[in-house]
Design a protein around this motif. Structure first.
Motif, short mmCIF file in Angstrom:
data_model
loop_
_atom_site.label_atom_id
_atom_site.label_comp_id
_atom_site.label_asym_id
_atom_site.label_seq_id
_atom_site.Cartn_x
_atom_site.Cartn_y
_atom_site.Cartn_z
N HIS A 9 -0.23 34.24 -5.07
CA HIS A 9 -1.57 34.84 -5.04
C HIS A 9 -2.33 34.63 -6.34
O HIS A 9 -3.55 34.84 -6.38
CB HIS A 9 -1.47 36.34 -4.73
N ARG A 12 -5.29 36.98 -7.85
CA ARG A 12 -6.67 36.95 -7.40
C ARG A 12 -6.76 37.43 -5.96
O ARG A 12 -5.79 37.37 -5.22
CB ARG A 12 -7.23 35.53 -7.48
N THR A 13 -7.96 37.81 -5.57
CA THR A 13 -8.18 38.15 -4.17
C THR A 13 -8.25 36.87 -3.35
O THR A 13 -8.42 35.77 -3.91
CB THR A 13 -9.49 38.94 -4.01
N HIS A 16 -11.46 34.71 -3.86
CA HIS A 16 -11.49 34.13 -5.20
C HIS A 16 -10.49 32.98 -5.31
O HIS A 16 -10.79 31.93 -5.89
CB HIS A 16 -11.19 35.23 -6.23
N ARG A 17 -9.31 33.18 -4.77
CA ARG A 17 -8.28 32.14 -4.78
C ARG A 17 -8.73 30.91 -4.01
O ARG A 17 -8.57 29.78 -4.46
CB ARG A 17 -6.97 32.70 -4.22
#
Length: 184
Positions: A9, A12-13, A16-17
């Motif tokens: 991950h 990050r959300t 965003h990723r």
């Protein structure tokens, strides 16, 4: 516990990723190499290699699918026109990760991720290694040795005759005479 969770991950959300990997993939395709952390490079490799595989087949559908991941017209054009030609025969493994050490600020593991067919230095080393013949330690074949000995014997006999005629006229004989005179 992280049973069955294979996605890194990266702290990050999900949106965003996705945006970060899309931008990094576009930069990698345009620049052919980028510097990043090892964790991001490994995540980027999983993201970009299926896109490069899809680029081997130049159809409208595959262009649209790749564009949905990259969101950059210039990188899609370069991927299908330039990169796909170079990797057409390669079955996979389009990227290479070269570790470069740790970052000064936070000591993060840094690396360079690059497209394999675009590193001129390593390609030159591979071609030089292929042209070099390998020599074994125990000696070559008897046929090659026999040819070498015949060639050296014929070279030794021809110049030796010339040097024997010139031997009395050489400076060595005069130096011997001068040392004899000094002794008397």
């Amino acid at each position: 516990m992280r049973h069955g969770k294979k996605i890194n991950h990266l702290g990050r959300t999900a949106p965003h990723r996705k945006a970060m990997l899309s931008n990094m993939a576009a930069s990698l395709i345009i620049n052919k190499r980028i510097t990043t952390t090892v964790a991001k490079a490994k995540a980027l490799r999983k993201y970009v290699e299926p896109l490069i595989t899809r680029a081997k087949e130049d159809t409208t559908h595959s262009r649209r699918m790749v564009f949905s991941y990259l969101n950059d017209k210039q990188s899609v054009k370069m991927l299908f026109d330039e990169v796909a030609e170079k990797i057409a025969k390669r079955p996979g493994g389009y990227t290479r990760i070269l570790k470069t050490g740790n970052r000064l600020g936070d000591n993060a593991d840094m690396c360079i991720i690059e497209l394999v067919d675009y590193n001129e230095f390593l390609l030159q080393d591979d071609s030089a290694a292929k042209t070099k013949t390998r020599r074994s330690r125990r000696g070559g074949s008897t046929k090659a040795k026999a040819e070498e000995t015949v060639a050296t014997k014929s070279e030794e006999t021809a110049p030796a005759a010339e040097t024997k005629e010139e031997a009395p006229k050489s400076e060595d004989s005069t130096s011997e005479e001068s040392t004899d005179e000094k002794k008397d």
